[in-house]
Design a protein around this motif. Sequence first.
Motif, short mmCIF file in Angstrom:
data_model
loop_
_atom_site.label_atom_id
_atom_site.label_comp_id
_atom_site.label_asym_id
_atom_site.label_seq_id
_atom_site.Cartn_x
_atom_site.Cartn_y
_atom_site.Cartn_z
N ALA A 166 0.87 -1.22 -0.10
CA ALA A 166 0.06 0.07 -0.06
C ALA A 166 0.78 1.30 0.13
N VAL A 167 1.79 1.54 -0.92
CA VAL A 167 2.73 2.57 -1.00
C VAL A 167 2.03 3.73 -1.87
N LEU A 168 2.07 4.94 -1.44
CA LEU A 168 1.43 5.86 -2.26
C LEU A 168 2.37 7.12 -2.24
N PHE A 169 2.70 7.63 -3.11
CA PHE A 169 3.47 9.03 -3.29
C PHE A 169 2.85 9.96 -3.89
N VAL A 170 2.97 11.13 -3.44
CA VAL A 170 2.26 12.38 -4.00
C VAL A 170 3.42 13.64 -4.14
N SER A 171 3.14 14.13 -5.45
CA SER A 171 4.00 14.93 -5.89
C SER A 171 3.46 16.16 -6.78
N PRO A 172 3.87 17.44 -6.67
CA PRO A 172 3.23 18.47 -7.69
C PRO A 172 3.93 18.59 -8.86
N ASP A 173 5.02 17.54 -8.96
CA ASP A 173 5.77 17.70 -10.02
C ASP A 173 5.63 16.67 -11.11
N ALA A 187 3.63 15.99 -13.58
CA ALA A 187 3.41 16.42 -15.25
C ALA A 187 4.52 16.79 -15.46
N ALA A 188 5.24 17.52 -14.84
CA ALA A 188 6.81 18.28 -15.52
C ALA A 188 8.00 17.38 -15.53
N ASP A 189 7.62 16.03 -14.70
CA ASP A 189 9.13 15.26 -14.62
C ASP A 189 8.65 13.92 -14.63
N GLN A 190 8.57 13.23 -15.95
CA GLN A 190 8.23 11.93 -16.47
C GLN A 190 9.32 10.96 -15.71
N GLU A 191 10.66 11.10 -15.57
CA GLU A 191 11.45 10.18 -15.01
C GLU A 191 11.32 10.18 -13.50
N LEU A 192 11.11 11.56 -12.92
CA LEU A 192 10.92 11.31 -11.26
C LEU A 192 9.80 10.46 -11.02
N THR A 193 8.70 10.59 -11.80
CA THR A 193 7.33 9.74 -11.86
C THR A 193 7.72 8.18 -11.83
N GLN A 194 8.28 8.04 -12.97
CA GLN A 194 8.45 6.59 -13.45
C GLN A 194 9.50 5.87 -12.37
N ARG A 195 10.43 6.57 -11.90
CA ARG A 195 11.28 5.96 -11.00
C ARG A 195 10.65 5.81 -9.59
N PHE A 196 9.73 6.47 -9.01
CA PHE A 196 8.79 6.05 -7.73
C PHE A 196 7.95 5.10 -8.31
N GLU A 197 7.22 4.99 -9.27
CA GLU A 197 6.10 3.86 -9.79
C GLU A 197 6.76 2.66 -9.73
N THR A 198 8.25 2.52 -9.76
CA THR A 198 8.81 1.24 -9.49
C THR A 198 8.32 0.71 -7.87
N LEU A 199 7.97 1.20 -6.91
CA LEU A 199 7.74 1.11 -5.64
C LEU A 199 6.32 1.25 -5.27
N GLY A 200 5.58 1.95 -6.08
CA GLY A 200 4.00 1.99 -5.60
C GLY A 200 3.38 3.23 -6.76
N ASP A 201 2.26 3.53 -6.20
CA ASP A 201 1.40 4.38 -7.05
C ASP A 201 1.82 5.85 -6.69
N VAL A 202 2.01 6.65 -7.53
CA VAL A 202 2.34 8.02 -7.78
C VAL A 202 1.29 8.99 -8.28
N MET A 203 0.58 9.84 -7.46
CA MET A 203 -0.39 10.65 -7.93
C MET A 203 0.19 12.29 -7.85
N SER A 204 -0.55 13.14 -8.48
CA SER A 204 -0.39 14.55 -8.49
C SER A 204 -1.02 15.05 -7.74
N GLY A 205 -0.42 16.03 -6.64
CA GLY A 205 -1.30 16.52 -5.63
C GLY A 205 -0.24 17.52 -4.99
N ASP A 206 -1.09 18.33 -4.11
CA ASP A 206 -0.28 19.31 -3.13
C ASP A 206 0.45 18.62 -1.82
N GLU A 207 1.63 18.87 -2.01
CA GLU A 207 2.35 17.98 -0.78
C GLU A 207 1.97 18.40 0.49
N LYS A 208 1.40 19.61 0.68
CA LYS A 208 1.07 19.90 2.03
C LYS A 208 -0.02 19.11 2.45
#
Length: 228
Positions: free
Chosen positions: A130-137, A139-160
Motif C-alpha cells: 500500500a505505497v502511495l507517493f504524492v508530488s506536485p511535479d 506532469a513536469a518530470d516523467q523520469e521522477l514519476t517513473q522512478r517512484f512508480e517502481t515502488l508504488g502509486d504516484v499521484m499528482s497533488g499538493d504536498e502539504k
Amino acid sequence: MNGTTRWGLAGIGKIGTALLTGWDREDQVTEVYHPDESRRRAAVQGLAGASGIEKEQLPRLDYLVLALPADSIGPFLDDLQNSGLDMRSTTLVNMATAKDTETLREQFPQLRFAGMKAVVHAATLKRREAVLFVSPDTAADQELTQRFETLGDVMSGDEKTVETLNRTATKTAVKAAAAFEEQLRQEGWEEPYVRQALASLMPEVIRAYANGQLGAFGKKVSDELHRD
C-alpha cells in the motif's frame, strides 16, 4: 526511462533504507551518500544495484533523493555549497514530510528541486504494501514519476496534504494506542500480554480491516460491533 540517468540517495535512515532496498529489488541503480564512509558501505552491502558515492561526486548525479529529516536538509545543502560543489544540474528530490519544497526553492534559488512525499510508514514501504507517493511535479518530470512508480502509486497533488494526513494519522494512532494500553492495564493484564497486543494484535487487525481481509474471528467481532 533513460538508462544513463544517475540517481543518488542522501539519507540512510528508515525511509532511505526502505527506498534503497525497494529500488534494488526492482533492479534500479542507486548511488548512496553518507558522510560516514563505514555507514555508507554498510548501507549498500548485499545490494547489487547500490554503491557508495563520495561527496565530491554528487554534482555528477541527475537526481539526488533527499531522504533526510526536515531540519537537516538546509544544513546539508549549505555544506555542499560551502564545499564548492555545483549542484545546479542535479534535481534535488525533497521527501521530508514537514519541509515544503517551495520553501527550499526560496532558500536556494540557484538549485533545482522536486517534491515527492510518501503517504506511508517506512516499515510498510519496506514490506512493499500500500505505497502511495504524492508530488506536485509529476506532469513536469516523467523520469521522477517513473522512478517512484517502481515502488508504488504516484499521484499528482499538493504536498502539504501529505503532512496534514500523516499528522492526523499519527495523532489518531498514538491516541488510540495509548487508550488501548491504559484499558489493558486497568483490566489487570500482565505486561507480556500488553506488549504483544500493542505490537502485533492491534496493528495487524487494523491492517486487515483496511485491506478487507479480516479473518473469521475478526469478522465476527466486527459484526457484533455493527449490531451494537
